[in-house]
Write an enzyme that holds these catalytic residues in place. Structure first.
Site, PDB file in Angstrom:
ATOM      1  N   LEU A   8     -47.881  33.702 -34.764  1.00  0.00           N
ATOM      2  CA  LEU A   8     -49.182  34.352 -34.572  1.00  0.00           C
ATOM      3  C   LEU A   8     -49.264  35.550 -35.517  1.00  0.00           C
ATOM      4  CD1 LEU A   8     -50.904  35.064 -31.177  1.00  0.00           C
ATOM      5  CD2 LEU A   8     -50.954  36.745 -33.015  1.00  0.00           C
ATOM      6  N   ASP A  63     -61.602  41.243 -31.813  1.00  0.00           N
ATOM      7  CA  ASP A  63     -61.386  42.656 -32.153  1.00  0.00           C
ATOM      8  C   ASP A  63     -60.248  43.163 -31.273  1.00  0.00           C
ATOM      9  OD1 ASP A  63     -61.376  45.388 -32.490  1.00  0.00           O
ATOM     10  OD2 ASP A  63     -63.555  45.590 -32.471  1.00  0.00           O
ATOM     11  N   ASN A  90     -49.537  42.828 -37.555  1.00  0.00           N
ATOM     12  CA  ASN A  90     -49.893  43.362 -38.876  1.00  0.00           C
ATOM     13  C   ASN A  90     -51.249  44.072 -38.904  1.00  0.00           C
ATOM     14  OD1 ASN A  90     -50.131  43.208 -42.025  1.00  0.00           O
ATOM     15  ND2 ASN A  90     -51.870  42.011 -41.255  1.00  0.00           N
ATOM     16  N   TYR A 155     -53.365  58.305 -39.167  1.00  0.00           N
ATOM     17  CA  TYR A 155     -52.767  57.054 -39.645  1.00  0.00           C
ATOM     18  C   TYR A 155     -51.247  57.184 -39.764  1.00  0.00           C
ATOM     19  CZ  TYR A 155     -51.491  53.135 -42.634  1.00  0.00           C
ATOM     20  OH  TYR A 155     -50.879  52.014 -43.142  1.00  0.00           O
ATOM     21  N   LYS A 159     -48.177  55.147 -37.652  1.00  0.00           N
ATOM     22  CA  LYS A 159     -47.098  54.364 -38.266  1.00  0.00           C
ATOM     23  C   LYS A 159     -45.724  54.917 -37.905  1.00  0.00           C
ATOM     24  CE  LYS A 159     -49.730  51.256 -40.030  1.00  0.00           C
ATOM     25  NZ  LYS A 159     -49.692  49.868 -39.523  1.00  0.00           N
ATOM     26  N   THR A 190     -54.495  45.484 -51.494  1.00  0.00           N
ATOM     27  CA  THR A 190     -55.226  44.758 -50.439  1.00  0.00           C
ATOM     28  C   THR A 190     -56.570  45.462 -50.264  1.00  0.00           C
ATOM     29  OG1 THR A 190     -54.488  46.211 -48.648  1.00  0.00           O
ATOM     30  CG2 THR A 190     -53.034  44.370 -49.182  1.00  0.00           C
TER      31      THR A 190
HETATM   32  N1  LIG Z   1     -52.157  48.172 -48.271  1.00  0.00           N
HETATM   33  C1  LIG Z   1     -51.331  49.199 -48.156  1.00  0.00           C
HETATM   34  O1  LIG Z   1     -51.207  50.038 -49.085  1.00  0.00           O
HETATM   35  C2  LIG Z   1     -50.483  49.317 -46.921  1.00  0.00           C
HETATM   36  C3  LIG Z   1     -49.340  50.138 -46.982  1.00  0.00           C
HETATM   37  C4  LIG Z   1     -48.537  50.254 -45.850  1.00  0.00           C
HETATM   38  C5  LIG Z   1     -48.880  49.597 -44.688  1.00  0.00           C
HETATM   39  N2  LIG Z   1     -50.006  48.815 -44.631  1.00  0.00           N
HETATM   40  C6  LIG Z   1     -50.326  48.146 -43.365  1.00  0.00           C
HETATM   41  O2  LIG Z   1     -50.420  46.763 -43.595  1.00  0.00           O
HETATM   42  C7  LIG Z   1     -51.226  46.177 -42.561  1.00  0.00           C
HETATM   43  C8  LIG Z   1     -52.217  45.198 -43.198  1.00  0.00           C
HETATM   44  O3  LIG Z   1     -53.139  45.930 -43.989  1.00  0.00           O
HETATM   45  P1  LIG Z   1     -53.601  45.425 -45.427  1.00  0.00           P
HETATM   46  O4  LIG Z   1     -53.053  46.349 -46.415  1.00  0.00           O
HETATM   47  O5  LIG Z   1     -53.352  43.979 -45.577  1.00  0.00           O
HETATM   48  O6  LIG Z   1     -55.165  45.753 -45.336  1.00  0.00           O
HETATM   49  P2  LIG Z   1     -56.438  44.805 -45.210  1.00  0.00           P
HETATM   50  O7  LIG Z   1     -56.506  43.900 -46.372  1.00  0.00           O
HETATM   51  O8  LIG Z   1     -57.574  45.738 -44.941  1.00  0.00           O
HETATM   52  O9  LIG Z   1     -56.126  43.933 -43.911  1.00  0.00           O
HETATM   53  C9  LIG Z   1     -56.266  44.435 -42.610  1.00  0.00           C
HETATM   54  C10 LIG Z   1     -56.357  43.273 -41.640  1.00  0.00           C
HETATM   55  O10 LIG Z   1     -56.475  43.804 -40.302  1.00  0.00           O
HETATM   56  C11 LIG Z   1     -57.605  43.187 -39.693  1.00  0.00           C
HETATM   57  N3  LIG Z   1     -58.234  44.071 -38.711  1.00  0.00           N
HETATM   58  C12 LIG Z   1     -58.771  45.293 -38.940  1.00  0.00           C
HETATM   59  N4  LIG Z   1     -59.291  45.776 -37.816  1.00  0.00           N
HETATM   60  C13 LIG Z   1     -59.085  44.841 -36.856  1.00  0.00           C
HETATM   61  C14 LIG Z   1     -59.413  44.749 -35.477  1.00  0.00           C
HETATM   62  N5  LIG Z   1     -60.074  45.747 -34.864  1.00  0.00           N
HETATM   63  N6  LIG Z   1     -59.043  43.647 -34.779  1.00  0.00           N
HETATM   64  C15 LIG Z   1     -58.393  42.640 -35.412  1.00  0.00           C
HETATM   65  N7  LIG Z   1     -58.049  42.663 -36.703  1.00  0.00           N
HETATM   66  C16 LIG Z   1     -58.404  43.748 -37.414  1.00  0.00           C
HETATM   67  C17 LIG Z   1     -58.565  42.887 -40.864  1.00  0.00           C
HETATM   68  O11 LIG Z   1     -59.439  41.830 -40.572  1.00  0.00           O
HETATM   69  P3  LIG Z   1     -60.949  41.974 -40.053  1.00  0.00           P
HETATM   70  O12 LIG Z   1     -61.591  43.083 -40.817  1.00  0.00           O
HETATM   71  O13 LIG Z   1     -61.501  40.614 -40.319  1.00  0.00           O
HETATM   72  O14 LIG Z   1     -60.841  42.253 -38.581  1.00  0.00           O
HETATM   73  C18 LIG Z   1     -57.567  42.421 -41.911  1.00  0.00           C
HETATM   74  O15 LIG Z   1     -57.248  41.068 -41.693  1.00  0.00           O
HETATM   75  C19 LIG Z   1     -51.867  47.348 -41.810  1.00  0.00           C
HETATM   76  O16 LIG Z   1     -51.188  47.568 -40.610  1.00  0.00           O
HETATM   77  C20 LIG Z   1     -51.671  48.522 -42.761  1.00  0.00           C
HETATM   78  O17 LIG Z   1     -51.624  49.748 -42.076  1.00  0.00           O
HETATM   79  C21 LIG Z   1     -50.809  48.660 -45.731  1.00  0.00           C
END
Ligand SMILES: NC(=O)c1ccc[n+]([C@@H]2O[C@H](COP(=O)([O-])OP(=O)(O)OC[C@H]3O[C@@H](n4cnc5c(N)ncnc54)[C@H](OP(=O)(O)O)[C@@H]3O)[C@@H](O)[C@H]2O)c1
Length: 265
Positions: A8, A63, A90, A155, A159, A190
């Site tokens: 999942l 959500d 995630n 944020y 984390k 992303t």
């Molecule tokens: N990118 C970075 O630089 C980075 C660095 C360190 C850690 N992270 C972590 O990596 C994880 C994934 O982020 P990402 O970088 O892949 O960003 P992303 O492309 O914005 O993806 C975020 C995902 O979370 C989903 N999401 C957001 N709000 C939600 C909600 N209320 N309910 C269900 N799903 C929800 C979004 O889908 P929907 O909008 O369709 O709901 C999307 O699939 C996060 O936990 C982030 O904090 C990212």
């Protein structure tokens, strides 16, 4: 871990979550994809079912920040008799800007998603895994969890919670044959920065790709590691930060953020 039952993936509609879905499907995992964007999940589902014969893929638009959503998801997977043996926690988002100026509801939603939904999902899915003495969980934290981050304070704190929580859970779950790994990516290409706003950490040249982050995550999980920081430079950064007084870190980060005039979307 050999594919057995379902993996999942929360936040599977884009970025790191979508890449987890792609790499796990390639390993033969059947998948439950969760996020709010139904259209994106359905498109990914069709893509994966077409590319990988023999796997089952379900898309659940939900959500997860809404109270009770993880329980609703668990009930749905239980009712459909889907054995979840791998949980990728995630879904998450950030917001750059001055704490006092960022919408309060948005900050609350961040805590509800990044912390509450993650803990609740872990609780719901871990119990059956422990009973079966099989399974695992990957929690996505961040290098932001290792330092106080002015202008991204909530944020970074969410984390830091995920890092601490996952370490504790690792030892408990291990007694029941269940693997817990917390993964800490640095800046990754992303939609994260589109959602969180402009920041000095959003320069593409220093970013990892989602594919690199997920490959390193799965490698750490396969090796039964409790903890991983993805990317050589991110590992060096966290090691160096441990030697610097927190006050200095906040002064430097604060100054850098003010100079970059970060903005929330
Ligand atoms: N990118 C970075 O630089 C980075 C660095 C360190 C850690 N992270 C972590 O990596 C994880 C994934 O982020 P990402 O970088 O892949 O960003 P992303 O492309 O914005 O993806 C975020 C995902 O979370 C989903 N999401 C957001 N709000 C939600 C909600 N209320 N309910 C269900 N799903 C929800 C979004 O889908 P929907 O909008 O369709 O709901 C999307 O699939 C996060 O936990 C982030 O904090 C990212």
């Amino acid at each position: 871990m050999q594919p057995q039952g379902y993996a999942l993936v929360t936040g599977a509609s884009s970025g790191i979550g979508e890449e987890f879905a792609r790499q796990l499907a390639a390993r033969g995992w059947s998948l439950i994809l969760v996020a709010r964007s139904q259209d994106r999940l359905e498109a990914l589902r069709s893509d994966l079912m077409f590319a990988h014969m023999g796997i089952d893929v379900l898309a659940v638009a939900l959500d997860l920040s809404v109270p009770g959503a993880p329980a609703e998801l668990f009930q749905r997977t239980q009712a459909a008799n889907l054995e979840v043996n791998l949980l990728i926690n995630n879904a998450g988002f950030g917001a750059f800007g001055e704490f006092a100026s960022i919408d309060r509801q948005r900050q609350r939603q961040m805590i509800d998603l990044n912390i509450a939904a993650l803990v609740e999902s872990a609780h719901l899915y871990l119990q059956p895994m422990m009973t079966r003495k099989r399974g695992g969980m990957i929690n996505i934290a961040s290098v932001a969890g290792f330092m106080p981050l002015p202008y991204c304070a909530v944020y970074a704190a969410t984390k830091a919670f995920v890092v601490s929580f996952s370490w504790g859970l690792y030892e408990e779950a291990r007694q029941h044959g269940v693997q817990v790994t917390v993964v800490n990516p640095g800046s990754t290409e992303t939609n994260f920065f589109k959602v969180a706003g402009k920041s000095p950490f959003s320069s593409r040249s220093r970013m990892q790709t989602s594919a690199q982050v997920v490959a390193e995550s799965l490698r750490a999980f396969d090796r039964h590691r409790p903890f991983a920081i993805t990317g050589v430079s991110n590992r060096s950064l966290v090691r160096a930060l441990a030697l610097v007084p927190r006050k200095w870190i906040t002064l430097v980060v604060g100054k850098t953020m003010r100079r970059a005039k970060m903005s929330t979307s």
